[in-house]
Every structure is written in C-alpha cells, then in structure tokens.
Design an enzyme around this catalytic site. Structure first.
Site, PDB file in Angstrom:
ATOM      1  N   LYS A 286       0.840  -1.183   0.000  1.00 39.59           N
ATOM      2  CA  LYS A 286       0.000   0.000   0.000  1.00 39.59           C
ATOM      3  C   LYS A 286       0.884   1.245   0.000  1.00 39.59           C
ATOM      4  O   LYS A 286       1.831   1.339   0.775  1.00 39.59           O
ATOM      5  CB  LYS A 286      -0.909  -0.019   1.235  1.00 39.59           C
ATOM      6  CG  LYS A 286      -2.129   0.867   1.152  1.00 39.59           C
ATOM      7  CD  LYS A 286      -3.082   0.565   2.286  1.00 39.59           C
ATOM      8  CE  LYS A 286      -4.346   1.407   2.170  1.00 39.59           C
ATOM      9  NZ  LYS A 286      -5.323   1.085   3.231  1.00 39.59           N
ATOM     10  N   GLU A 372     -19.347  -6.257   9.510  1.00 37.83           N
ATOM     11  CA  GLU A 372     -20.343  -5.564  10.323  1.00 37.83           C
ATOM     12  C   GLU A 372     -21.364  -6.507  10.937  1.00 37.83           C
ATOM     13  O   GLU A 372     -21.829  -6.289  12.065  1.00 37.83           O
ATOM     14  CB  GLU A 372     -21.050  -4.489   9.478  1.00 37.83           C
ATOM     15  CG  GLU A 372     -20.180  -3.319   9.088  1.00 37.83           C
ATOM     16  CD  GLU A 372     -19.342  -3.581   7.851  1.00 37.83           C
ATOM     17  OE1 GLU A 372     -18.591  -2.664   7.445  1.00 37.83           O
ATOM     18  OE2 GLU A 372     -19.428  -4.695   7.276  1.00 37.83           O
ATOM     19  N   ARG A 400     -25.169  -3.106   6.459  1.00 35.25           N
ATOM     20  CA  ARG A 400     -24.711  -4.461   6.169  1.00 35.25           C
ATOM     21  C   ARG A 400     -24.987  -5.420   7.321  1.00 35.25           C
ATOM     22  O   ARG A 400     -24.982  -6.634   7.132  1.00 35.25           O
ATOM     23  CB  ARG A 400     -23.219  -4.439   5.843  1.00 35.25           C
ATOM     24  CG  ARG A 400     -22.873  -3.657   4.591  1.00 35.25           C
ATOM     25  CD  ARG A 400     -21.384  -3.326   4.513  1.00 35.25           C
ATOM     26  NE  ARG A 400     -20.554  -4.502   4.403  1.00 35.25           N
ATOM     27  CZ  ARG A 400     -20.065  -4.981   3.256  1.00 35.25           C
ATOM     28  NH1 ARG A 400     -20.362  -4.391   2.119  1.00 35.25           N
ATOM     29  NH2 ARG A 400     -19.296  -6.040   3.249  1.00 35.25           N
TER      30      ARG A 400
END
Length: 639
Positions: A286, A372, A400
């Site tokens: 990243k 979630e 979600r």
C-alpha cells in the site's frame, strides 16, 4: 505549486486499447508515469491514495492482458481504482475527482463502460463477478470476468460466501486477491514467480484435471483421500489450501509490483481452459512508490490536498473539535469510571475515533475487520454477559449488519450502544457513504432508542446517556466534520430518554429539528421573524421515543409545524406524523410539513452545497414555511 509530472508514454494512452498496442517492455515506464500522475492528481483533489498506488502495476497488467471493457474488470473496493480511471478515458477529468460535478471517488456504472459494477465499500466483487460469469455462460458468451479484491475486503464473510458458491458453480471466474498487507503470505522471489507461472500454465492445469479423472476411477474413499492429500501438500507449499478447498485453482503468491511476474501469469490464467474459478494471489505494498505513503500507509489511506514533494497535508485550521474525536474522548471518560464499557469497530479504528480509545484501553477495544454482521452479534454477546458494548460503525455501513440489529439485538432487547458516525450527507465520498437511512431503518424497530446530536456538546451528553442506558439497545448519530464551537462540558449529562428541548419561543411557526440542522433552523427563525412570523425552534434530541408532550405543545400552540432532519423519507418526520395522528393532533387546522433528504441519491459535492440542493439550509426552511402558508406570505416576502 508542484510542476506536473512528465508522462510521454501515458500521454499516448486514451484507452486500454492503446495500452495493448504497446510492447511489454514499455509497460514499466507506463506504470511509473501512471503512479506519478495518480500522486499529482490526488494532491490536488484529496481522496484515497495508498490503495491506488499499490495496484498501479496490476492495473497496467490487467488492461494490457485482458480485452476490457468486453472483459469485465471489477474493483473491490472502488477506492483502488484511480489508476484504472486514468487508463480508461477519464484522465482529462481526474483532477475533478470527488468534486461537485466531477468524477466519483469510486467505480460507478453511470460514469464509464469500464466500470461494470459500482463498488464503494467492500467485499462485493466476487458475488457480482460470479453473477456476470453465470450470465455470460447462459448467454453463450466467451468474455472473461475478473474481480480484484483487496485492501482488507477478504475479512468480510460475504467474500467467502461468494467463493463457496463460485467453487460449486464451475463458471470461469478470475479472482485477483490483492494482498496489500501480507496478511496471508508474502512473495518469495524468483522461485515464487516460477511456481506461479508453472501452476497457472496449461500443462499443469491439464495434468491436474487428468489426475482428478484418474483418481475418479478408484473407489470413492481412496479417490477422496488421494485428492485431499495432493491438495493439502500443494497448499503447504503455496498457501492455497483454503482456496483449493473452496473449489478454486490457486496461483501464487506473486509480486504484484513485478511486471515480469504479473504478465505471464495473467496470460496463462486468461488462456487456461478450465471449467472452474481461478484465484491469483498477488502481494502488493500500500502506498508503493511514494515515500510518505509507504512510511504511513494508514494516514495516506485517505488524504486531503497535500504537497507532493513533502507529503504534508493542507488541513484547514478549525476552532471546533471534530465530532468523531468528541465521541472518542467522551467514551474514554465514561470508560475511565466504568470498566464494563468496551468498544467495537469494523476495520475503521481511525475513522470512528476508536484508535484513541484503543490507545487508552487496548484490552477493551476490538477491531473485527470488515465484518459488520459479526460486529453487531459480537456486541450482542458481550451485552448478554453484562458488558456495555459501544459498536462504532458508519451509518451507511451498519446497513450491512441490519439483520443482526433486528434479530440479535432488538428482538432480544440487549443493551448494545450503536455510535453512528457519518450521519447525513458526507460531501466528497458521495451517495455510497451518506448516512441517509439509519433513522428510517432503526426507528421502526421495537425496543430501540434513537438519538441525534445537534452539536458537539449534545454528542457528549448522548455518549453518557448511552453508557447509562441498560434497558435495551440505543443508537446515537452524528455527522462527519467539525462541530460548531459550543462550550464543552467536562463530562456529559445523562439525558432523560425521550425528552426534547425548546431553544426559542414563538407563536405562529414551530420548527422541530433533529440533529445538526438545528443551527440552520435557528437562522431560518431569524429570517422568519424579520418577515413578521413569530417562530419557535425545538431540538427533538430523540427520534424514538418522541417527546409527545413537546409535540403536543408545538402542535397546539402554532399554525404550522415543520420537522427537519438529515435523513431519508420514512425517518423522523414519519414518526412525528404517526404520533400526531395517534394523538388526534391532525384533526384540526394545524399544517404540518416534513423536510427530509430528497428521495434520490445525491452526487458528491461540498456538504453545504449538498444540503442547499436538498433544501435543508436556512433558505430552504424559510421557503418551505412560506409555501405552506400560501401565496399571501410569498407575496409579502417578494415585497
């Protein structure tokens, strides 16, 4: 201002077709120029940076090897896709990214034929890709479907549900696992690349299928034992056992920044004649190629405008604290006096402020990943054992986990505290991240208490109120950004459940606000007073239960009642109308208007512009009042 980077090869690429005409030896330069262009563009607009920098080489390789857009390329999550947008005809608009009227910060079907599926949260690509692959098979097509999943998205259960289905469906689907934190396995240099090329080649795949056909002639128990032993042995070497067990051909891990490794593997995968899905495990870094982002990947996940040379972000000074920080600091104060308080986040510790809580109480902080559903039921389990869990999730992301909110929390009346950040409109992140629906989907649930903070001091009170509320589930919502600069209490007060407050007394018009539109309601009241319309302003504080006494007082003492909320149709205004009807307060001359977000998705822009477009600023409130009062009032205003 930094000079624009020189990009002679990238300047020749108007679409992926141009990229495919280049010699593979030129792709390294294209990748370097693409990375420089991405950095420069995001320095102007702000946005997600680290994830996109990590997939520059992968983006170049995919568009070079595959025939996009005929071959469907799905990015999960969409904030990885800035380099993809530059290569797919949107370079001339890349510096409008996340601006009003500009490019979305995520993939968006309406924006380009190269975005076959919109993705702005996480873990949907394999499901969508499998649907497209099955649709292709049913239609007799031959195109490829490629799903690029990464940046933590594999921590969500939906990804594994999709892989389980894909492995059983036997459709040709290519999944690229962008492992940008080495969470599964690192690449191991030349040998890794060699094994990946070998394992993805036609010869190996044919031998593998032949072996399966051969063992299929053996007694079932022996066939199963041999097949399982071979797959496990291969998994121990390459790390692919889990994916193989789910029915995927596993290839990798390979270095996602080495085009000499990527290109041959992707060609092999493209040309493989197999009736099963393939997973290519690519390891990336990243923030690759930009030192400030490499050194601090989390800080450069999402950035505001910054100086390319120094990496310094140009944050505007503010005199008011951010709501997210107020929540975190208030929760820390409550946890200092209550050891039963614990905090849960779904892969968003810094976004929700729980990184601060975690620094203070590491053993009482739980990051469950992009999960979630699990976060909500995990919190329910903690509550069932007498703890006081605060489940901090963005309003739009809690959607979600809605089934778990209904069945595992509300139905069992467990005291889980939901801290809903990013309530209302969120500006540059656009409709995918806007917290528009939580009032509608929470207020309909029995046992649920729902609060909305009008300012940062109110948020402080609501954190303490939630901590003290053990009678059942409770939620409080607050927006993105800074507060308004009110005086802050040393510690919040426990609010009486279901009790609002009146801030301004009038005789003709009543403005009943929920949440941070309160300041606009107060401004509107000032304007209405100038027009000779005496106006009351009240802060509901609670969307559920509604303060019936306050509602009766406003309804009986005014000719017009206007509700104002930063939520969709079906939320607070609907609760008010229902209560008014039940109490017989709609049977007389009272006029009522409900002001909500429009019944459509609003594209990204500055929040103040978005609220003005929605009619939820002071000007819009005044206009609503005048329309409700009729033409005589409107003529008086024009005069």
């Amino acid at each position: 201002m930094n000079p624009r980077p020189e990009t002679p090869l990238l300047d020749r690429i108007a679409s992926p077709a141009d990229l495919r005409r280049l010699d593979p030896s030129q792709l390294r330069q294209v990748a370097d120029e693409l990375r420089a262009e991405t950095i420069d563009a995001v320095s102007v607009t702000g946005g997600h940076l680290g994830a996109g920098l990590g997939v520059v080489e992968l983006t170049v390789a995919l568009h070079h090897v595959f025939d996009t857009p005929a071959d469907r390329l799905i990015w999960d999550v969409g904030h990885q896709a800035y380099p993809h947008k530059i290569l797919t005809g949107r370079r001339s608009r890349i510096r409008t990214l996340r601006q009003g009227g500009g490019l979305s910060g995520f993939t968006k079907r309406a924006e380009s034929e190269y975005d076959p599926f919109g993705a702005a949260h996480s873990s949907t690509s394999i499901s969508a890709g499998l649907g497209m692959a099955v649709a292709r098979d049913l239609a007799g097509g031959t195109n490829h479907v490629i799903a690029v999943i990464g940046d933590g998205a594999m921590s969500a259960g939906m990804a594994y549900e999709a892989m389980n289905n894909a492995g059983a469906a036997h459709s040709r689907l290519i999944v690229i696992l962008n492992d940008n934190d080495m969470s599964i396995a690192p690449p191991v240099g030349g040998m890794s690349a060699y094994l990946a090329r070998l394992a993805s080649g036609k010869t190996y795949l044919k031998l593998r299928d032949f072996g399966k056909q051969l063992t299929a002639q053996l007694p079932k128990r022996l066939d199963s034992a041999i097949t399982r032993a071979v797959e496990h042995a291969r998994g121990y070497v390459t790390g692919g056992t889990l994916f193989e067990e789910l029915g995927f051909y596993y290839v990798g891990p390979i270095d996602g920044h080495n085009l000499d490794h990527l290109l041959p593997v992707l060609r092999n995968v493209r040309d493989a004649e197999v009736g099963a899905p393939i997973l290519v495990h690519v390891v990336t870094q990243k923030g690759k190629g930009y030192a400030p982002a490499e050194a601090s990947a989390d800080k450069y996940h999402g950035v505001v405008k910054f100086d390319v040379v120094t990496g310094k972000q140009a944050k505007a000074p503010t005199n008011a604290p951010a709501y997210t920080r107020v929540f975190a600091e208030s929760l820390i104060r409550e946890a200092e006096v209550d050891e039963k308080i614990v905090a849960i986040t779904a892969a968003m510790p810094s976004g929700t402020g729980l990184d601060l809580f975690g620094a203070a109480f590491p053993r009482r902080t739980f990051d469950v990943g992009i999960a979630e559903q699990h976060a909500v039921t995990f919190a329910a389990g903690l509550a069932a054992e007498g703890f006081r869990p605060f489940c901090a999730i963005y309003s739009t992301f809690l959607q979600r986990g809605y089934d778990q909110v209904v069945h595992d929390v509300a139905l069992q009346n467990l005291p889980v505290r939901f801290a809903l950040d990013r309530a209302g409109l969120v500006g540059a992140d656009g409709p995918t991240h806007a917290g528009a629906f939580d009032l509608a989907y929470l207020c309909c649930l029995p046992n649920m208490v729902v609060m909305a903070a009008a300012d940062e001091a109110e948020l402080c009170h609501m954190v303490r109120t939630a901590a003290a509320h053990d009678a059942g589930p409770i939620a409080f919502r607050y927006p993105r950004g800074e507060g308004i600069g009110v005086e802050m209490p040393a510690r919040g007060e426990v609010l009486e459940i279901g009790r609002g407050r009146i801030l301004r007394e009038g005789r003709e018009i009543a403005l009943l606000s929920l949440g941070t539109r309160l300041q606009e309601a107060l401004k509107a009241a000032e304007e209405l007073e100038k027009l000779g319309l005496s106006t009351s302003v009240a802060d509901a504080r609670f969307a559920k239960p509604i303060d019936r006494a306050l509602l009766r007082r406003l309804a009986e003492g005014h000719a017009l009642l206007v509700t104002i909320e930063e939520g969709s149709v079906g939320g607070f205004g609907s609760q008010v109308l229902h209560a008014l009807a039940e109490d017989g307060l709609l049977d007389g001359a009272l006029k009522v208007r409900t002001m909500t977000l429009p019944d459509r998705y609003q594209d990204q822009d500055r929040p103040e512009r978005m609220y003005a477009e929605a009619g939820l600023d002071a000007r819009g409130i005044v206009a609503t009042v005048l329309r409700a009062l009729g033409s005589q009032a409107e003529r008086a205003v024009r005069a």
